[in-house]
Design a protein around this motif. Sequence first.
Motif, PDB file in Angstrom:
ATOM      1  N   SER A  79      46.375  49.381  37.444  1.00  0.00           N
ATOM      2  CA  SER A  79      45.699  49.530  38.925  1.00  0.00           C
ATOM      3  C   SER A  79      44.971  50.529  39.090  1.00  0.00           C
ATOM      4  CB  SER A  79      46.927  49.470  39.930  1.00  0.00           C
ATOM      5  OG  SER A  79      47.644  48.322  40.217  1.00  0.00           O
ATOM      6  N   PRO A  80      43.674  50.232  39.850  1.00  0.00           N
ATOM      7  CA  PRO A  80      42.449  51.370  39.859  1.00  0.00           C
ATOM      8  C   PRO A  80      42.962  52.376  41.126  1.00  0.00           C
ATOM      9  CG  PRO A  80      41.917  49.144  41.022  1.00  0.00           C
ATOM     10  CD  PRO A  80      43.211  48.834  40.307  1.00  0.00           C
ATOM     11  N   VAL A  81      42.710  53.618  40.919  1.00  0.00           N
ATOM     12  CA  VAL A  81      43.081  54.650  41.430  1.00  0.00           C
ATOM     13  C   VAL A  81      41.889  55.141  42.613  1.00  0.00           C
ATOM     14  CG1 VAL A  81      43.548  57.120  41.436  1.00  0.00           C
ATOM     15  CG2 VAL A  81      44.513  55.709  39.836  1.00  0.00           C
ATOM     16  N   LEU A  82      40.674  54.987  42.214  1.00  0.00           N
ATOM     17  CA  LEU A  82      39.427  55.333  42.871  1.00  0.00           C
ATOM     18  C   LEU A  82      38.505  54.272  43.497  1.00  0.00           C
ATOM     19  CD1 LEU A  82      38.169  58.210  40.447  1.00  0.00           C
ATOM     20  CD2 LEU A  82      39.740  58.396  42.449  1.00  0.00           C
ATOM     21  N   GLY A  83      38.036  54.492  44.581  1.00  0.00           N
ATOM     22  CA  GLY A  83      36.850  53.384  44.948  1.00  0.00           C
ATOM     23  C   GLY A  83      37.739  52.784  46.230  1.00  0.00           C
ATOM     24  N   SER A  84      36.924  51.838  46.738  1.00  0.00           N
ATOM     25  CA  SER A  84      37.472  50.907  47.883  1.00  0.00           C
ATOM     26  C   SER A  84      38.345  49.778  47.547  1.00  0.00           C
ATOM     27  CB  SER A  84      36.220  50.719  48.672  1.00  0.00           C
ATOM     28  OG  SER A  84      35.411  49.867  48.102  1.00  0.00           O
ATOM     29  N   LYS A  85      38.223  49.297  46.431  1.00  0.00           N
ATOM     30  CA  LYS A  85      38.794  48.025  45.882  1.00  0.00           C
ATOM     31  C   LYS A  85      40.188  48.383  45.117  1.00  0.00           C
ATOM     32  CE  LYS A  85      34.426  45.745  46.067  1.00  0.00           C
ATOM     33  NZ  LYS A  85      33.467  44.761  45.508  1.00  0.00           N
ATOM     34  N   LEU A  86      41.230  48.841  45.591  1.00  0.00           N
ATOM     35  CA  LEU A  86      42.339  49.201  45.119  1.00  0.00           C
ATOM     36  C   LEU A  86      43.370  48.361  44.886  1.00  0.00           C
ATOM     37  CD1 LEU A  86      42.729  52.544  46.705  1.00  0.00           C
ATOM     38  CD2 LEU A  86      41.664  52.137  44.603  1.00  0.00           C
ATOM     39  N   GLU A  87      43.268  47.232  45.667  1.00  0.00           N
ATOM     40  CA  GLU A  87      44.022  46.094  45.409  1.00  0.00           C
ATOM     41  C   GLU A  87      43.851  45.041  44.502  1.00  0.00           C
ATOM     42  OE1 GLU A  87      45.361  44.521  49.244  1.00  0.00           O
ATOM     43  OE2 GLU A  87      46.708  46.032  49.760  1.00  0.00           O
TER      44      GLU A  87
END
Length: 258
Positions: A79-87
């Motif tokens: 799962s991504p940790v940074l930014g605005s699209k984490l889901e």
Amino acid sequence: MNKLTRGIALTTGLLFLGLWSATVAADQHKAKGAQQEMLAEMWVMVPKKGKMSELEQAMQEHLKFRRSKQDPREWRFYSPVLGSKLERIGVRAGGFTWKDMDSYRDWSMENGVSKHFQETAGEYLDHYHHYLSVEDYANSHWEPDVEYRYVGVTSYTPKMGHRQAIEKDKKMLADAAKAQKWPYHWAFSNEVGGRGEMTLAVPYKNWGAMAPPEEKFPALLTKHMGSEEKAMELMERWSSHFEDIHYNIWALRDDLME
């Protein structure tokens, strides 16, 4: 310093602070010296609004189904940790050939894998992205037993006509790191299709491991090349090859792979 230059400087530092999974690393180790191209496949699953938890549970159930059918690939979840699209959930496997793509398609059809995915995860999925890349073992350094919880992933978009120069300079940088025994790990890969992005993955055990090392790479490169001027010239040339760079940190989702 403009946005692109700052990004490239950051990425160069990340490269030598050290792609994606232990499976890829093990396959990389086995495939050293192999002449055929080795591939990696990546899916990014984006849930419907408010359905991330349900998608996670469905993906976990689907992975168990694949394993029960003796899936020849070992998929890793991130799962991504940074930014605005984490889901979103990144699903990746690597270390296979072009021919293996055919046999894997046949295995999937024979075992009803797509049908099971639609029945379990389909109703929670808004859309997905699909990527295929060629793994660059020659310019990577990732031992088979690397332990990590995070992966820093940088995506480079090459300028038109720079591909050959990129490969030449990438080899020079990687050879210097290996020759000087730079004590970190990294893995390069090249995207098939799309904008032909090159990606760089660096594994980390924890957040503390992401701090810059005491010995900076420019000093190591200067020592390797025997000239600070030549070292700086190489790094500046490397920076000139790309029109865009993106960076994110992805967390390994062990909780979904149990």
